[in-house]
Design an enzyme around this catalytic site. Structure first.
Site, mmCIF file in Angstrom:
data_model
loop_
_atom_site.group_PDB
_atom_site.id
_atom_site.type_symbol
_atom_site.label_atom_id
_atom_site.label_comp_id
_atom_site.label_asym_id
_atom_site.label_seq_id
_atom_site.Cartn_x
_atom_site.Cartn_y
_atom_site.Cartn_z
ATOM 1 N N GLY A 1 0.073 -1.253 -1.117
ATOM 2 C CA GLY A 1 -1.632 -1.555 -0.996
ATOM 3 C C GLY A 1 -1.771 -2.969 -1.202
ATOM 4 C CG MET B 1 3.642 3.633 6.129
ATOM 5 S SD MET B 1 3.869 2.173 7.320
ATOM 6 C CE MET B 1 5.608 2.542 7.920
ATOM 7 N NE ARG B 2 1.375 11.229 9.085
ATOM 8 C CZ ARG B 2 2.305 11.952 9.291
ATOM 9 N NH1 ARG B 2 3.460 11.994 8.786
ATOM 10 N NH2 ARG B 2 1.926 12.829 10.270
ATOM 11 C CG LEU C 1 -4.030 6.777 13.140
ATOM 12 C CD1 LEU C 1 -4.797 5.717 13.015
ATOM 13 C CD2 LEU C 1 -4.192 8.022 12.171
ATOM 14 C CG HIS D 1 2.265 -5.078 13.530
ATOM 15 N ND1 HIS D 1 2.967 -3.967 13.345
ATOM 16 C CD2 HIS D 1 3.379 -5.666 14.480
ATOM 17 C CE1 HIS D 1 4.137 -3.770 13.823
ATOM 18 N NE2 HIS D 1 4.400 -4.986 14.424
ATOM 19 C CG LEU E 1 2.610 2.257 17.090
ATOM 20 C CD1 LEU E 1 1.887 3.005 16.126
ATOM 21 C CD2 LEU E 1 3.981 2.723 16.854
ATOM 22 C CG ASP E 2 2.281 -1.548 16.011
ATOM 23 O OD1 ASP E 2 1.254 -1.094 15.192
ATOM 24 O OD2 ASP E 2 3.690 -1.244 15.632
ATOM 25 C CD GLN F 1 0.029 -17.717 5.650
ATOM 26 O OE1 GLN F 1 -1.225 -17.913 5.980
ATOM 27 N NE2 GLN F 1 0.477 -18.239 4.520
HETATM 28 C C1 GRF Z 1 2.520 -4.862 5.702
HETATM 29 O O1 GRF Z 1 3.316 -5.607 5.807
HETATM 30 C C2 GRF Z 1 1.538 -4.514 6.693
HETATM 31 O O2 GRF Z 1 1.582 -5.651 7.875
HETATM 32 C C3 GRF Z 1 2.086 -3.198 7.429
HETATM 33 O O3 GRF Z 1 2.565 -2.591 6.294
HETATM 34 C C4 GRF Z 1 2.743 -3.576 5.237
HETATM 35 C C5 GRF Z 1 1.904 -2.850 4.033
HETATM 36 O O4 GRF Z 1 1.843 -3.577 2.842
HETATM 37 N N1 GRF Z 1 1.375 -2.538 8.304
HETATM 38 P P1 GRF Z 1 0.830 -3.211 1.779
HETATM 39 O O5 GRF Z 1 0.901 -1.748 1.267
HETATM 40 O O6 GRF Z 1 -0.370 -3.743 2.282
HETATM 41 O O7 GRF Z 1 1.372 -3.962 0.564
#
Ligand code: GRF
Length: 204
Positions: free
Chosen positions: A11, A83-84, A86, A102, A137-138, A166
């Site tokens: 998070g 992490m799903r 959609l 991403h 995706l992405d 960043q």
């Molecule tokens: C980040 O690197 C984000 O780009 C990727 O998953 C990671 C999540 O990190 N989609 P966090 O939970 O925001 O610390």
């Protein structure tokens, strides 16, 4: 004007949005053990868990997730380490108001393990991307990217940390643009009214 943020773990991006003062009305996780839930609660933000394991299919999970999101009637749904994968129905429901961050310079390196793959490919420049979510995706129209150098001796961890700093810069910026109605999507490309920079180059 509100935002619902979807997380699955640490998070830190969600935290960056909160610390930027963005109007987050709820944080929803598909995992009850997501560390970000406690951070959100400490900021006084409503948290919810919709555990994907309680559903027989992606469709039923996504429908339940959408129902929970819609209770907050958000203007924007922000994926922050969610992490799903959609379903097309979910993506269509939030078309034009669903953003993701991403950890690569898309279209390079979609998918997982981007930092290890950047090192294995011998890339000299890596980074992160905020984009609108589309079915693939992405992929999807790119709002902003930050480039970071790959340094000699980098490990996936050191590189990830440089990129993450960043991420915490570009995600709040992209969302502020969205809420300020500054983003225009045309022919699959995003333009920012006022021509603020959509590619940042960072040398730290
Ligand atoms: C980040 O690197 C984000 O780009 C990727 O998953 C990671 C999540 O990190 N989609 P966090 O939970 O925001 O610390």
């Amino acid at each position: 004007m509100s935002i619902v943020v979807l997380i699955s773990g640490r998070g830190s991006n969600m935290q960056a949005l909160l610390e930027a003062g963005l109007p987050v009305s709820a944080v929803i996780s598909n995992r009850a053990d997501a560390k970000g839930l406690a951070i959100a609660a400490a900021h006084g933000v409503v948290t919810r868990v919709v555990d994907h394991r309680g559903f027989p299919s992606r469709d039923t999970f996504d429908a339940a997730l959408a129902q929970e999101i819609d209770r907050f009637a958000p203007r924007l749904v922000a994926l922050a380490g969610f992490m799903r994968v959609l379903t097309p129905a979910f993506v269509a429901r939030y078309a034009g108001r669903l953003l993701n961050i991403h950890p690569s310079l898309l279209p390079a390196l979609p998918g997982l393990e981007t930092h290890a793959r950047a090192l294995a490919a011998g890339l000299e420049t890596h980074g992160c991307t905020v984009h609108f979510v589309t079915e693939k995706l992405d992929h999807g129209p790119i709002v902003i990217q930050a480039e970071v150098p790959v340094r000699k001796g980098d490990t996936p961890e050191t590189l990830a940390a440089r990129v993450l700093r960043q991420e915490h810069v570009i995600y709040p910026r992209a969302i502020r643009w969205f809420l300020d109605d500054k983003l225009v999507i045309r022919d699959g490309k995003v333009r920012v009214k006022g021509n603020d920079a959509q590619v940042l180059t960072c040398s730290d």
